[in-house]
Design a protein around this motif. Structure first.
Motif, PDB file in Angstrom:
ATOM      1  N   GLY A   1      -6.565   9.348   3.405  1.00 37.16           N
ATOM      2  CA  GLY A   1      -5.539   8.325   3.545  1.00 37.16           C
ATOM      3  C   GLY A   1      -6.135   6.955   3.309  1.00 37.16           C
ATOM      4  O   GLY A   1      -7.342   6.808   3.087  1.00 37.16           O
ATOM      5  N   VAL A   2      -5.280   5.931   3.353  1.00 39.96           N
ATOM      6  CA  VAL A   2      -5.720   4.551   3.154  1.00 39.96           C
ATOM      7  C   VAL A   2      -5.587   3.803   4.479  1.00 39.96           C
ATOM      8  O   VAL A   2      -4.483   3.653   5.015  1.00 39.96           O
ATOM      9  CB  VAL A   2      -4.881   3.838   2.072  1.00 39.96           C
ATOM     10  CG1 VAL A   2      -5.408   2.420   1.858  1.00 39.96           C
ATOM     11  CG2 VAL A   2      -4.906   4.618   0.765  1.00 39.96           C
ATOM     12  N   ILE A   3      -6.695   3.350   5.018  1.00 38.83           N
ATOM     13  CA  ILE A   3      -6.692   2.616   6.281  1.00 38.83           C
ATOM     14  C   ILE A   3      -6.163   1.205   6.042  1.00 38.83           C
ATOM     15  O   ILE A   3      -6.652   0.483   5.171  1.00 38.83           O
ATOM     16  CB  ILE A   3      -8.109   2.564   6.885  1.00 38.83           C
ATOM     17  CG1 ILE A   3      -8.588   3.978   7.230  1.00 38.83           C
ATOM     18  CG2 ILE A   3      -8.146   1.670   8.115  1.00 38.83           C
ATOM     19  CD1 ILE A   3     -10.051   4.049   7.641  1.00 38.83           C
ATOM     20  N   THR A   4      -5.148   0.814   6.798  1.00 36.51           N
ATOM     21  CA  THR A   4      -4.541  -0.508   6.621  1.00 36.51           C
ATOM     22  C   THR A   4      -4.695  -1.403   7.844  1.00 36.51           C
ATOM     23  O   THR A   4      -4.359  -2.583   7.789  1.00 36.51           O
ATOM     24  CB  THR A   4      -3.045  -0.368   6.295  1.00 36.51           C
ATOM     25  OG1 THR A   4      -2.414   0.435   7.305  1.00 36.51           O
ATOM     26  CG2 THR A   4      -2.842   0.277   4.933  1.00 36.51           C
TER      27      THR A   4
ATOM     28  N   LEU B   1      -4.762  13.958  -4.244  1.00 33.82           N
ATOM     29  CA  LEU B   1      -4.715  12.705  -5.003  1.00 33.82           C
ATOM     30  C   LEU B   1      -5.590  11.599  -4.424  1.00 33.82           C
ATOM     31  O   LEU B   1      -5.862  10.609  -5.110  1.00 33.82           O
ATOM     32  CB  LEU B   1      -3.266  12.211  -5.107  1.00 33.82           C
ATOM     33  CG  LEU B   1      -2.294  13.115  -5.882  1.00 33.82           C
ATOM     34  CD1 LEU B   1      -0.914  12.468  -5.947  1.00 33.82           C
ATOM     35  CD2 LEU B   1      -2.811  13.401  -7.288  1.00 33.82           C
ATOM     36  N   PHE B   2      -6.019  11.712  -3.190  1.00 33.04           N
ATOM     37  CA  PHE B   2      -6.848  10.664  -2.586  1.00 33.04           C
ATOM     38  C   PHE B   2      -8.329  10.888  -2.930  1.00 33.04           C
ATOM     39  O   PHE B   2      -8.953  11.853  -2.501  1.00 33.04           O
ATOM     40  CB  PHE B   2      -6.691  10.618  -1.069  1.00 33.04           C
ATOM     41  CG  PHE B   2      -5.467   9.890  -0.590  1.00 33.04           C
ATOM     42  CD1 PHE B   2      -5.111   8.653  -1.148  1.00 33.04           C
ATOM     43  CD2 PHE B   2      -4.674  10.407   0.406  1.00 33.04           C
ATOM     44  CE1 PHE B   2      -3.986   7.981  -0.698  1.00 33.04           C
ATOM     45  CE2 PHE B   2      -3.556   9.743   0.875  1.00 33.04           C
ATOM     46  CZ  PHE B   2      -3.210   8.522   0.309  1.00 33.04           C
TER      47      PHE B   2
ATOM     48  N   VAL C   1       0.845  -1.199   0.000  1.00 38.25           N
ATOM     49  CA  VAL C   1       0.000   0.000   0.000  1.00 38.25           C
ATOM     50  C   VAL C   1       0.881   1.250   0.000  1.00 38.25           C
ATOM     51  O   VAL C   1       0.660   2.192  -0.770  1.00 38.25           O
ATOM     52  CB  VAL C   1      -0.945   0.010   1.220  1.00 38.25           C
ATOM     53  CG1 VAL C   1      -1.736   1.320   1.276  1.00 38.25           C
ATOM     54  CG2 VAL C   1      -1.901  -1.176   1.171  1.00 38.25           C
ATOM     55  N   ARG C   2       1.887   1.248   0.853  1.00 41.45           N
ATOM     56  CA  ARG C   2       2.774   2.413   0.943  1.00 41.45           C
ATOM     57  C   ARG C   2       3.523   2.636  -0.366  1.00 41.45           C
ATOM     58  O   ARG C   2       3.684   3.780  -0.820  1.00 41.45           O
ATOM     59  CB  ARG C   2       3.755   2.227   2.098  1.00 41.45           C
ATOM     60  CG  ARG C   2       3.087   2.106   3.460  1.00 41.45           C
ATOM     61  CD  ARG C   2       4.083   1.912   4.575  1.00 41.45           C
ATOM     62  NE  ARG C   2       4.856   3.132   4.813  1.00 41.45           N
ATOM     63  CZ  ARG C   2       5.832   3.223   5.707  1.00 41.45           C
ATOM     64  NH1 ARG C   2       6.160   2.166   6.441  1.00 41.45           N
ATOM     65  NH2 ARG C   2       6.474   4.366   5.881  1.00 41.45           N
ATOM     66  N   ALA C   3       3.973   1.550  -0.980  1.00 42.12           N
ATOM     67  CA  ALA C   3       4.694   1.673  -2.253  1.00 42.12           C
ATOM     68  C   ALA C   3       3.775   2.232  -3.339  1.00 42.12           C
ATOM     69  O   ALA C   3       4.195   3.069  -4.160  1.00 42.12           O
ATOM     70  CB  ALA C   3       5.241   0.313  -2.678  1.00 42.12           C
ATOM     71  N   THR C   4       2.528   1.796  -3.340  1.00 43.42           N
ATOM     72  CA  THR C   4       1.562   2.287  -4.328  1.00 43.42           C
ATOM     73  C   THR C   4       1.319   3.780  -4.147  1.00 43.42           C
ATOM     74  O   THR C   4       1.309   4.552  -5.119  1.00 43.42           O
ATOM     75  CB  THR C   4       0.234   1.523  -4.202  1.00 43.42           C
ATOM     76  OG1 THR C   4       0.464   0.127  -4.430  1.00 43.42           O
ATOM     77  CG2 THR C   4      -0.785   2.037  -5.208  1.00 43.42           C
ATOM     78  N   VAL C   5       1.126   4.196  -2.907  1.00 44.80           N
ATOM     79  CA  VAL C   5       0.863   5.611  -2.628  1.00 44.80           C
ATOM     80  C   VAL C   5       2.061   6.465  -3.030  1.00 44.80           C
ATOM     81  O   VAL C   5       1.905   7.528  -3.651  1.00 44.80           O
ATOM     82  CB  VAL C   5       0.503   5.809  -1.148  1.00 44.80           C
ATOM     83  CG1 VAL C   5       0.452   7.296  -0.782  1.00 44.80           C
ATOM     84  CG2 VAL C   5      -0.829   5.146  -0.838  1.00 44.80           C
ATOM     85  N   ARG C   6       3.256   6.018  -2.687  1.00 40.68           N
ATOM     86  CA  ARG C   6       4.453   6.781  -3.045  1.00 40.68           C
ATOM     87  C   ARG C   6       4.606   6.899  -4.564  1.00 40.68           C
ATOM     88  O   ARG C   6       4.927   7.970  -5.092  1.00 40.68           O
ATOM     89  CB  ARG C   6       5.694   6.117  -2.447  1.00 40.68           C
ATOM     90  CG  ARG C   6       5.826   6.266  -0.939  1.00 40.68           C
ATOM     91  CD  ARG C   6       7.224   5.873  -0.512  1.00 40.68           C
ATOM     92  NE  ARG C   6       7.378   5.894   0.935  1.00 40.68           N
ATOM     93  CZ  ARG C   6       7.448   4.816   1.709  1.00 40.68           C
ATOM     94  NH1 ARG C   6       7.379   3.603   1.155  1.00 40.68           N
ATOM     95  NH2 ARG C   6       7.580   4.915   3.013  1.00 40.68           N
TER      96      ARG C   6
END
Length: 460
Positions: free
Chosen positions: A202-205, A450-451, A51-56
């Motif tokens: 943000g994206v809840i993980t 972007l979100f 998820v973090r890699a996708t967001v970055r």
């Protein structure tokens, strides 16, 4: 290196989908009328690092991200926008911890609501939020929309069961909010900020969720009324007398007819009934018996033509099947728009009667059911999508219902969210100052916007 190449390198080729026939299935939720674009790709990370890699990667490329769970929403909140990356969290589906002594669970967003309920029940515990799609919706989507359900009257909405979150922010950093303790007031309540934010911040993980002791098998009451006014009076008196059933649902005449036809059954309401009230008590034993008797008496005093109470679980489940089948019963009648207005409980009858007037004005069927215990109603406008002009009339009715809800002192969404279908109505409800604060919060956490752009409100 292109964005797609970066995503494939970081997540693996199998986790990055670009086939148009496949990505189309991820481009919208259950609200087909809300706008949706064609995504550049759909990614399905299997861990937080993905998820973090996708967001970055998306941040570096300036490509919008639309977070998505199972897609059970009905406001377009998970609908793709043109050229975005749809980030699907269903592969993050682990129940990481069940702490029975502290009555909490730590879960990933892809866990299905019903699977969590079943898992904690083995420990004698209960996760209360129960949206109608609880057998396939995911916890992440429930968190994003602050979903409710049939048990809200006693147990509250999703936010009332959330202790803390783990969220990937716009720069790919990992924010942890909240706590594992019963109490805690250190700093701003960032947990509540993200619950209901519809993926715009943000994206809840990960989520730490409060659990309750497993309730007793419920007893069930059904009461039929000749008018919605009498049913509304019963709801008001139940609340005023301090009775707190674990569930209190209402169905109007149009809904009763649709469900009876769909299930090929007789709900016992009678052909002249204007409304049906369904209540449950999960207090157990003599307490539940007394509570059901008190509810039955209130309904009778309010003019119910028929009341029936049962403590037989199988019979109660059959009665509840009628309520949980409403969505499918109405879908069988044609295309529909399901509204989600919440009004003060004393105004439920006014809302239903208002929907009857709107139905006559536009010449379309409107069926109303909902959570009488908290005033959250779901008027559904049924129309023929192929008939000229019916969509426009349906949208006119949908908007008239929202206008009515606000006029009655209510809100334009009680549990489904704003999404990409009610942005104008959010602005009307919260006003210019409220909208300004929303935009300031959005810019602080997501400066490049972007979100999930276009969901809830615009940045302009």
């Amino acid at each position: 290196m292109t964005l797609l190449s970066t995503l494939r390198e970081e997540l693996g080729a199998d986790a990055v989908l670009t086939d148009p026939d496949v990505t189309a299935a991820y481009s919208r939720d259950e609200m087909p009328l809300a706008p949706a674009g064609v995504p550049l790709a759909v990614v399905l990370p299997s861990d937080v690092a993905g998820v973090r890699a996708t967001v970055r990667a998306c941040a570096e490329a300036g490509v919008p991200i639309v977070p998505r769970g199972a897609g059970s929403g009905i406001c377009g909140g998970a609908n793709a926008i043109e050229g975005c990356v749809v980030l699907v969290t269903t592969k993050l589906d682990e129940i990481l911890e069940i702490d029975a002594d502290n009555r909490l669970a730590v879960v990933q967003p892809g866990v299905v609501n019903l699977h969590l309920r079943d898992a904690v029940a083995k420990h004698g515990l209960f996760y209360p939020p129960d949206p109608s799609s609880y057998d396939w919706c995911t916890i992440g989507g429930n968190l994003a929309t602050n979903a409710g359900g049939l048990c809200c009257v006693k147990y509250g909405v999703t936010a009332d069961s959330v202790l803390g979150l783990e969220v990937v922010l716009a720069d790919g950093s990992l924010l942890r909010t909240g706590r594992r303790t019963v109490k805690g007031v250190a700093g701003y309540d960032l947990t509540k900020l993200f619950v209901g934010s519809e993926g715009t911040l943000g994206v809840i993980t990960q989520a730490t969720l409060a659990l309750r002791p497993l309730p007793q098998a419920p007893g069930t009451l059904v009461a039929a009324f000749s008018s919605t006014r009498d049913a509304g009076a019963a709801v008001s008196r139940i609340v005023r007398e301090g009775l707190v059933p674990s569930l209190m649902e209402i169905m109007d005449a149009a809904t009763i007819a649709a469900v009876e036809n769909h299930l090929n059954t007789d709900l016992g309401a009678g052909s002249r009934s204007g409304a049906l009230l369904l209540c449950q008590s999960d207090a157990g034993g003599e307490v539940a018996h007394r509570e059901l008797a008190a509810l039955q008496q209130v309904c009778a005093d309010a003019g119910a033509e028929m009341t029936h109470a049962t403590e037989d679980l199988a019979e109660g489940n059959l009665l509840m099947q009628a309520r949980r089948s409403v969505h499918y019963a109405l879908a069988a009648l044609g295309a529909n728009m399901t509204d989600d207005v919440c009004v003060p409980r004393t105004r439920i009858a006014d809302l239903i009667e208002g929907c009857e007037r709107i139905s006559e004005e536009v010449g379309l069927r409107i069926a109303v059911c909902g959570h009488a215990g908290d005033g959250n109603m779901h008027p559904t406008v049924v129309y023929d999508a192929a008939a000229e002009g019916e969509f426009d009339r349906a949208r006119k009715a949908f908007d008239a219902i929202l206008d009515l809800g606000l006029a009655l002192g209510g809100t334009v969404t009680g549990e489904h969210g704003v999404g990409k279908f009610k942005q104008d109505w959010l602005e009307r409800e919260i006003g210019p100052v409220g909208l300004r604060v929303h935009r300031q919060l959005k810019r602080a956490l997501d400066p490049d916007g972007l979100f999930n752009p276009g969901s809830m409100f615009s940045l302009e």
